[in-house]
Design an enzyme around this catalytic site. Structure first.
Site, PDB file in Angstrom:
ATOM      1  N   ASP A  15       0.883  -1.091   0.075  1.00  0.00           N
ATOM      2  CA  ASP A  15       0.105  -0.190  -0.121  1.00  0.00           C
ATOM      3  C   ASP A  15       0.874   1.265  -0.079  1.00  0.00           C
ATOM      4  O   ASP A  15       0.587   2.365  -0.636  1.00  0.00           O
ATOM      5  CB  ASP A  15      -0.791  -0.008   1.239  1.00  0.00           C
ATOM      6  CG  ASP A  15      -2.010   0.593   1.012  1.00  0.00           C
ATOM      7  OD1 ASP A  15      -2.328   1.862   0.551  1.00  0.00           O
ATOM      8  OD2 ASP A  15      -3.481   0.110   1.326  1.00  0.00           O
ATOM      9  N   HIS A  18       1.958   3.237  -3.313  1.00  0.00           N
ATOM     10  CA  HIS A  18       1.241   4.104  -3.889  1.00  0.00           C
ATOM     11  C   HIS A  18       1.881   5.869  -3.396  1.00  0.00           C
ATOM     12  O   HIS A  18       1.990   6.508  -4.084  1.00  0.00           O
ATOM     13  CB  HIS A  18      -0.239   4.356  -3.521  1.00  0.00           C
ATOM     14  CG  HIS A  18      -1.095   3.094  -3.673  1.00  0.00           C
ATOM     15  ND1 HIS A  18      -1.230   2.999  -5.143  1.00  0.00           N
ATOM     16  CD2 HIS A  18      -1.675   1.982  -3.417  1.00  0.00           C
ATOM     17  CE1 HIS A  18      -2.076   2.003  -5.320  1.00  0.00           C
ATOM     18  NE2 HIS A  18      -2.139   1.395  -4.053  1.00  0.00           N
ATOM     19  N   HIS A 195      -9.179  -3.593   6.885  1.00  0.00           N
ATOM     20  CA  HIS A 195      -8.087  -2.681   6.453  1.00  0.00           C
ATOM     21  C   HIS A 195      -8.705  -1.090   6.379  1.00  0.00           C
ATOM     22  O   HIS A 195      -9.708  -0.869   5.716  1.00  0.00           O
ATOM     23  CB  HIS A 195      -7.728  -3.228   4.915  1.00  0.00           C
ATOM     24  CG  HIS A 195      -6.837  -2.391   4.219  1.00  0.00           C
ATOM     25  ND1 HIS A 195      -5.605  -2.613   3.885  1.00  0.00           N
ATOM     26  CD2 HIS A 195      -6.947  -1.058   3.468  1.00  0.00           C
ATOM     27  CE1 HIS A 195      -4.935  -1.943   3.249  1.00  0.00           C
ATOM     28  NE2 HIS A 195      -5.928  -0.887   2.843  1.00  0.00           N
ATOM     29  N   HIS A 197      -7.880   3.273   6.130  1.00  0.00           N
ATOM     30  CA  HIS A 197      -6.981   4.361   5.781  1.00  0.00           C
ATOM     31  C   HIS A 197      -7.435   5.504   6.678  1.00  0.00           C
ATOM     32  O   HIS A 197      -8.444   5.743   7.065  1.00  0.00           O
ATOM     33  CB  HIS A 197      -7.137   4.681   4.387  1.00  0.00           C
ATOM     34  CG  HIS A 197      -6.551   3.891   3.325  1.00  0.00           C
ATOM     35  ND1 HIS A 197      -5.270   4.217   3.135  1.00  0.00           N
ATOM     36  CD2 HIS A 197      -6.828   2.670   2.767  1.00  0.00           C
ATOM     37  CE1 HIS A 197      -4.607   3.115   2.224  1.00  0.00           C
ATOM     38  NE2 HIS A 197      -5.740   2.159   1.973  1.00  0.00           N
ATOM     39  N   TYR A 286     -11.094   6.485  -3.738  1.00  0.00           N
ATOM     40  CA  TYR A 286     -10.054   5.621  -3.488  1.00  0.00           C
ATOM     41  C   TYR A 286      -8.568   6.298  -2.956  1.00  0.00           C
ATOM     42  O   TYR A 286      -8.123   7.353  -3.561  1.00  0.00           O
ATOM     43  CB  TYR A 286      -9.539   5.188  -5.003  1.00  0.00           C
ATOM     44  CG  TYR A 286      -9.757   3.521  -4.874  1.00  0.00           C
ATOM     45  CD1 TYR A 286     -10.889   3.202  -5.565  1.00  0.00           C
ATOM     46  CD2 TYR A 286      -8.792   2.537  -4.517  1.00  0.00           C
ATOM     47  CE1 TYR A 286     -11.310   1.689  -5.587  1.00  0.00           C
ATOM     48  CE2 TYR A 286      -8.804   1.413  -4.557  1.00  0.00           C
ATOM     49  CZ  TYR A 286     -10.137   0.770  -5.117  1.00  0.00           C
ATOM     50  OH  TYR A 286     -10.222  -0.410  -5.103  1.00  0.00           O
TER      51      TYR A 286
HETATM   52  C1  LIG Z   1      -5.527  -0.447  -5.790  1.00  0.00           C
HETATM   53  C2  LIG Z   1      -5.469  -1.513  -4.914  1.00  0.00           C
HETATM   54  C3  LIG Z   1      -5.759  -0.781  -3.339  1.00  0.00           C
HETATM   55  O1  LIG Z   1      -4.675  -0.021  -3.234  1.00  0.00           O
HETATM   56  C4  LIG Z   1      -5.891  -1.756  -2.373  1.00  0.00           C
HETATM   57  C5  LIG Z   1      -6.210  -1.379  -0.920  1.00  0.00           C
HETATM   58  O2  LIG Z   1      -5.315  -1.362  -0.318  1.00  0.00           O
HETATM   59  C6  LIG Z   1      -7.391  -0.688  -0.737  1.00  0.00           C
HETATM   60  O3  LIG Z   1      -8.163  -0.750  -1.429  1.00  0.00           O
HETATM   61  O4  LIG Z   1      -7.435   0.080   0.320  1.00  0.00           O
HETATM   62 MN   LIG Z   2      -5.407   0.111   1.048  1.00  0.00          MN
END
Ligand SMILES: CC[C@H](O)CC(=O)C(=O)O
Ligand SMILES: [Mn+2]
Length: 336
Positions: A15, A18, A195, A197, A286
């Site tokens: 991750d 990115h 998961h 963010h 995203y």
């Molecule tokens: C583009 C895939 C993505 O980064 C996977 C991920 O970690 C998420 O959706 O948070």
């Molecule tokens: Mn992610």
């Protein structure tokens, strides 16, 4: 055998890719993976940010071939298992086989939250290869809980050992995480994962809520090295869980040292909630779109927040990165 109440997967080497424009080098991956292994982290994910096969014009080219990075991580791990992410349609079965052959032992098969059916072939292959297998339902904020349960059940019936709720945009609020984990816990037999963010500064709170509701697999990124504002910060999570008497089996001091000495220098600047990452969580976009939107904003001389808010309104999903430039160019034309 180490006792672990909560199984942590470290995602900075995937991750986090990115956040640094997919620029990991073999040396960086080896140093980070070795230190994570010594800190007793059980799973370390290594791949292009968009998963196997992600290196492209659309998603950003990797500086170093991800298979070399996977090998590098495997070569220094004594106890940790190296995992890979695969998004069907981006990564192929051949790439999954190659990664397994290089020593990857965990396969995380990721789809948009409404498209679990495309994961069947890849989940089944991963199981045939003898890999531990995770179904990873991305952008989980975009659908009601019933839909999420329906999709998670598909991944379970394809053979996933664990199904993850993935808050890709960092948009979920704690009560929404609670409702989702509770429903999955009641209706599935497999492990539940989460998961997060940190775009709305809720990654830690949401992860703790998920654990309270029965999630036993959670992701973290050391020093918050993940897309957008990063993920739940692993070394902080380890210390909080330790205070709560929930064992992760991870050595806290070693985790802190590696965050400070090895991972911090990889970051161009410390991870923080910037106006760009905040908007990701606010608009439900995203996290991996952040750098692309900032580049497009610069090129078309528009505000990256306007691009991201518009993408949120259009309910753009992963794989539609080309829309970022379209929206930026439309906004530029409107402002003339
Ligand atoms: C583009 C895939 C993505 O980064 C996977 C991920 O970690 C998420 O959706 O948070
Ligand atoms: Mn992610």
């Amino acid at each position: 055998m180490v006792k672990r109440d909560v199984t942590v997967t470290e995602v900075a080497l995937r991750d986090g890719s990115h956040a640094i424009g997919h620029s990991y080098t073999i040396d960086q991956v080896q140093k980070v993976a070795k230190a994570l292994d010594e800190a007793n982290v059980p799973y370390i994910e290594v791949s292009h940010g968009d998963g196997l096969g992600g290196s492209s014009l659309q998603y950003g080219r990797s500086k170093t071939n991800e298979m070399e990075l996977i090998s590098a991580a495997v070569s220094v791990c004594k106890q940790a298992r190296v995992g890979v992410l695969l998004l069907p349609g981006i990564g192929t079965v051949e790439e999954l086989k190659e990664a397994e052959n290089l020593g990857a032992r965990l396969a995380r098969i990721a789809t948009h939250v409404t498209e679990a059916d495309v994961s069947k072939q890849h989940i089944q292959l991963a199981k045939e290869l003898g890999m531990e297998t995770v179904g990873f339902l991305m952008m989980a904020h975009m659908v009601p809980t019933e839909k999420l349960v329906e999709q998670a059940k598909l991944m379970e019936c394809y053979g996933a050992d664990t199904v993850y709720i993935v808050d890709s945009a960092g948009a979920l609020l704690p009560h929404e995480v609670k409702e989702r984990v509770k429903a999955l816990k009641n209706q599935l037999k497999v492990n539940i994962g989460f998961h997060a963010h940190n775009n709305l500064s809720l990654a830690m709170a949401n992860t703790l809520v998920a654990i309270e509701e029965g999630a036993t697999w959670v992701d973290g990124s050391v020093r918050c090295l993940g897309a957008g504002a990063g993920n739940t910060q692993t070394e902080v999570l380890v210390s909080v869980l330790d205070r709560m008497n929930r064992s992760t089996g991870i050595d806290l001091y070693k985790m802190m040292d590696l965050a400070e000495e090895i991972v911090a220098p990889i970051l161009e600047k410390p991870q923080e909630i910037t106006k760009g990452s905040l908007i990701l969580g606010y608009a439900g976009v995203y996290s991996s779109f952040l750098l692309h939107a900032e580049r497009a904003a610069h090129k078309f001389n528009v505000d990256s927040r306007d691009i991201l808010v518009e993408l949120g309104k259009r309910r753009v999903v992963g794989g539609q990165e080309d829309m970022i430039v379209d929206v930026a160019s439309e906004l530029a034309k409107k402002s003339i």
